[in-house]
Design a protein around this motif. Structure first.
Motif, PDB file in Angstrom:
ATOM      1  N   VAL A  66       0.810  -1.311  -0.618  1.00 46.18           N
ATOM      2  CA  VAL A  66       0.205   0.206   0.136  1.00 46.18           C
ATOM      3  C   VAL A  66       0.923   0.977   0.266  1.00 46.18           C
ATOM      4  O   VAL A  66       0.545   2.578  -0.968  1.00 46.18           O
ATOM      5  CB  VAL A  66      -1.138  -0.059   0.996  1.00 46.18           C
ATOM      6  CG1 VAL A  66      -1.665   0.866   1.407  1.00 46.18           C
ATOM      7  CG2 VAL A  66      -2.213  -1.276   1.090  1.00 46.18           C
ATOM      8  N   ASN A  67       2.092   0.833   0.928  1.00 40.88           N
ATOM      9  CA  ASN A  67       2.930   2.387   1.432  1.00 40.88           C
ATOM     10  C   ASN A  67       2.976   2.601  -1.017  1.00 40.88           C
ATOM     11  O   ASN A  67       3.851   3.787  -0.682  1.00 40.88           O
ATOM     12  CB  ASN A  67       3.637   2.743   1.844  1.00 40.88           C
ATOM     13  CG  ASN A  67       4.086   2.308   3.575  1.00 40.88           C
ATOM     14  OD1 ASN A  67       2.943   3.698   3.421  1.00 40.88           O
ATOM     15  ND2 ASN A  67       3.775   1.727   4.576  1.00 40.88           N
ATOM     16  N   ASN A 116       3.926   6.314  -5.088  1.00 42.75           N
ATOM     17  CA  ASN A 116       3.617   6.423  -6.400  1.00 42.75           C
ATOM     18  C   ASN A 116       2.946   7.285  -7.164  1.00 42.75           C
ATOM     19  O   ASN A 116       2.431   6.661  -8.353  1.00 42.75           O
ATOM     20  CB  ASN A 116       4.474   4.780  -7.221  1.00 42.75           C
ATOM     21  CG  ASN A 116       5.415   4.737  -7.325  1.00 42.75           C
ATOM     22  OD1 ASN A 116       7.148   5.124  -7.819  1.00 42.75           O
ATOM     23  ND2 ASN A 116       5.866   3.742  -5.903  1.00 42.75           N
ATOM     24  N   GLY A 117       2.019   7.609  -6.132  1.00 42.55           N
ATOM     25  CA  GLY A 117       0.638   8.616  -6.829  1.00 42.55           C
ATOM     26  C   GLY A 117      -0.600   8.268  -6.986  1.00 42.55           C
ATOM     27  O   GLY A 117      -1.093   8.605  -7.474  1.00 42.55           O
ATOM     28  N   ALA A 118      -0.747   6.459  -6.427  1.00 39.60           N
ATOM     29  CA  ALA A 118      -1.735   5.562  -6.825  1.00 39.60           C
ATOM     30  C   ALA A 118      -2.501   7.169  -5.862  1.00 39.60           C
ATOM     31  O   ALA A 118      -2.748   7.382  -4.706  1.00 39.60           O
ATOM     32  CB  ALA A 118      -2.085   4.271  -6.673  1.00 39.60           C
ATOM     33  N   GLU A 119      -4.325   7.450  -5.888  1.00 41.74           N
ATOM     34  CA  GLU A 119      -5.166   7.717  -5.533  1.00 41.74           C
ATOM     35  C   GLU A 119      -6.176   7.393  -4.370  1.00 41.74           C
ATOM     36  O   GLU A 119      -6.515   7.719  -3.624  1.00 41.74           O
ATOM     37  CB  GLU A 119      -6.009   8.922  -6.792  1.00 41.74           C
ATOM     38  CG  GLU A 119      -5.488   9.999  -7.023  1.00 41.74           C
ATOM     39  CD  GLU A 119      -5.828  10.279  -8.475  1.00 41.74           C
ATOM     40  OE1 GLU A 119      -6.039  12.097  -8.180  1.00 41.74           O
ATOM     41  OE2 GLU A 119      -6.699  10.164  -9.048  1.00 41.74           O
ATOM     42  N   GLY A 120      -6.484   5.850  -4.771  1.00 44.58           N
ATOM     43  CA  GLY A 120      -7.331   5.316  -4.369  1.00 44.58           C
ATOM     44  C   GLY A 120      -6.996   3.889  -4.159  1.00 44.58           C
ATOM     45  O   GLY A 120      -6.007   2.998  -5.197  1.00 44.58           O
ATOM     46  N   MET A 121      -7.605   2.865  -4.097  1.00 44.93           N
ATOM     47  CA  MET A 121      -7.634   2.061  -4.230  1.00 44.93           C
ATOM     48  C   MET A 121      -8.548   0.954  -3.347  1.00 44.93           C
ATOM     49  O   MET A 121      -9.636   1.153  -2.259  1.00 44.93           O
ATOM     50  CB  MET A 121      -6.268   1.574  -2.357  1.00 44.93           C
ATOM     51  CG  MET A 121      -5.968   0.270  -2.032  1.00 44.93           C
ATOM     52  SD  MET A 121      -4.426   0.470  -0.767  1.00 44.93           S
ATOM     53  CE  MET A 121      -3.519   1.148  -1.578  1.00 44.93           C
ATOM     54  N   GLY A 161      -6.118   5.724   6.049  1.00 42.35           N
ATOM     55  CA  GLY A 161      -7.753   6.571   5.202  1.00 42.35           C
ATOM     56  C   GLY A 161      -6.726   7.977   4.556  1.00 42.35           C
ATOM     57  O   GLY A 161      -7.673   8.673   4.273  1.00 42.35           O
ATOM     58  N   ALA A 162      -6.047   8.543   5.974  1.00 45.09           N
ATOM     59  CA  ALA A 162      -5.137  10.149   5.644  1.00 45.09           C
ATOM     60  C   ALA A 162      -4.927  10.389   4.321  1.00 45.09           C
ATOM     61  O   ALA A 162      -5.158  11.646   4.061  1.00 45.09           O
ATOM     62  CB  ALA A 162      -5.020  10.902   6.690  1.00 45.09           C
ATOM     63  N   SER A 163      -4.312   9.594   3.574  1.00 52.00           N
ATOM     64  CA  SER A 163      -2.723   9.954   2.556  1.00 52.00           C
ATOM     65  C   SER A 163      -3.813   8.924   0.842  1.00 52.00           C
ATOM     66  O   SER A 163      -3.698   9.566  -0.252  1.00 52.00           O
ATOM     67  CB  SER A 163      -1.536   8.748   2.730  1.00 52.00           C
ATOM     68  OG  SER A 163      -1.248   8.650   3.929  1.00 52.00           O
ATOM     69  N   ILE A 164      -5.084   8.091   1.323  1.00 56.67           N
ATOM     70  CA  ILE A 164      -5.204   7.271   0.273  1.00 56.67           C
ATOM     71  C   ILE A 164      -6.749   7.623  -0.104  1.00 56.67           C
ATOM     72  O   ILE A 164      -7.915   7.156   0.980  1.00 56.67           O
ATOM     73  CB  ILE A 164      -4.520   5.954  -0.743  1.00 56.67           C
ATOM     74  CG1 ILE A 164      -4.800   5.738  -1.535  1.00 56.67           C
ATOM     75  CG2 ILE A 164      -4.572   5.307   0.597  1.00 56.67           C
ATOM     76  CD1 ILE A 164      -3.819   4.956  -2.370  1.00 56.67           C
ATOM     77  N   LYS A 165      -7.999   7.219  -1.048  1.00 59.94           N
ATOM     78  CA  LYS A 165      -9.818   6.526  -0.368  1.00 59.94           C
ATOM     79  C   LYS A 165      -9.196   5.313  -1.134  1.00 59.94           C
ATOM     80  O   LYS A 165      -8.483   4.068  -1.890  1.00 59.94           O
ATOM     81  CB  LYS A 165     -10.166   7.055  -1.769  1.00 59.94           C
ATOM     82  CG  LYS A 165     -10.207   8.817  -1.557  1.00 59.94           C
ATOM     83  CD  LYS A 165     -10.398   9.504  -0.358  1.00 59.94           C
ATOM     84  CE  LYS A 165     -10.786  11.234  -0.870  1.00 59.94           C
ATOM     85  NZ  LYS A 165     -11.584  11.192   0.381  1.00 59.94           N
TER      86      LYS A 165
END
Length: 346
Positions: free
Chosen positions: A72-73, A78-83, A112-116
């Motif tokens: 996940v990190n 590397n710029g993913a916005e959601g998961m 949760g604060a860094s990616i949806k």
């Protein structure tokens, strides 16, 4: 005398049903205003690169949360916005609901604060989909991913009722992949669901003609096909992609979605994408991540690794594209058959 008067009043009085039982929408979702207000459907609609994240395992088949956190990190850096958590790629179909909700909650709590965080809480049972979605939003997921009922297929009206039962709970992506469900979700259903403010959009795997049909009508679409996502994004109006390939090369997939038309990069990635889908997902992805040394070579059955000649092909692809573009830091290697652990009870 009083008894007879009361008895006569009761006989003459018209019966009325209790008001508490008269509820036009009798399904009352277990939702929290705190969670509901945290993320809106509009926030989800803006995401361009969403990774369908792989779930790694320990040798006994339990989740390897340390390896998961590293994966996940790598996506975040590397710029993913959601998961998507617990999707097909993450093998939600092999999880108990306890495992499933735990992993969603863990992901929200840590990242949760860094990616949806979009939890796959879909099911072919409407009852299960409702229950899992309630729990997913209760543990803080930002949106839900819902597939149409598979195997025990239903009618178009049944599809509408199924999705309508879960859309009230929070931002939702509907996932259309007929090759897995055996049933297409036709535009009529999506246009009906688009009347809900909670529909964030559609993950569409039918093709770019369908993508353009929706985007031309103001419905947000993510391509569900990595081999078509470049053209979907830049020629057919798709917002982005929900990607398997970004597990391996998140930076390159971000460039494909953010950097404008780039046919040369698309061509460079195409052999890798083709390799990733030669067998049903997530078999090749699991094999690749194990050979990159970022997850243990553990498979929950019925998934098994690709044969050795295919594993050697992956090493060649990594060398051609450049090891620096892939996740992890270890040298890529061809694993032997005996290196893999196949788990049938977990």
């Amino acid at each position: 005398m009083l008894f007879f008067l009361l008895l006569r009043c009761r006989k003459n009085r018209k019966w009325r049903p209790p008001q508490a039982a008269i509820i036009p929408n009798y399904h009352l979702p277990m939702r929290s205003f705190e969670v509901k207000n945290r993320t809106s459907a509009e926030d989800i609609k803006a995401l361009r690169l969403i990774t369908a994240i792989k779930t790694p395992y320990l040798p006994d088949g339990r989740f390897d949360l340390e390896a998961y956190d590293d994966l996940v990190n790598m996506q975040i850096v590397n710029g993913a916005e959601g998961m998507i958590v617990g999707g097909t790629t993450g093998e939600g179909q092999l999880m108990s609901w306890d495992e499933h909700i735990m992993l969603i909650g863990h992901t929200v709590n840590c990242f949760g604060a860094s990616i949806k965080v979009i939890g796959n809480t879909g099911s072919n049972s409407t009852r299960e989909a409702i229950h899992a979605t309630e729990q997913g939003f209760a543990v803080g997921m930002h949106a839900a991913l819902h597939i149409n009922p598979y195997y025990g297929k239903t009618s178009l009206e049944g599809l509408i009722s199924h999705f309508d039962s879960v859309l009230s709970m929070g931002p939702t992506i509907i996932y259309n992949v007929p090759s897995r469900t055996g049933q297409d979700i036709p535009p009529r259903v999506i246009h009906t669901m688009a009347q809900s403010p909670n529909l964030a959009g559609v993950k569409e795997c039918v093709g770019n003609d369908r993508v353009e049909h929706y985007t031309g009508n103001g419905i947000v679409v993510w391509s569900g096909n990595d081999d078509q996502c470049h053209d979907a994004r830049w020629n057919h109006g798709a917002t982005g992609v929900i990607s398997v390939t970004s597990n391996l090369v998140p930076g390159m997939m971000r460039e494909l979605m953010f950097g404008g038309k780039n046919p040369s990069l698309n061509t460079k990635l195409f052999p890798l994408i083709e390799w990733l889908f030669q067998e049903p997902n997530p078999i090749p992805l699991n094999t690749a991540l194990a050979q990159l040394g970022v997850v243990r070579p553990v498979f929950r059955l019925p998934y098994v690794p690709l044969p050795q000649e295919k594993r050697a092909e992956f090493v060649n692809l990594v060398n051609q594209i450049g090891r620096e573009n892939f996740v992890g830091e270890k040298d890529v290697q061809v694993l032997d058959d005996d290196d893999f652990i196949l788990v049938d009870r977990y």
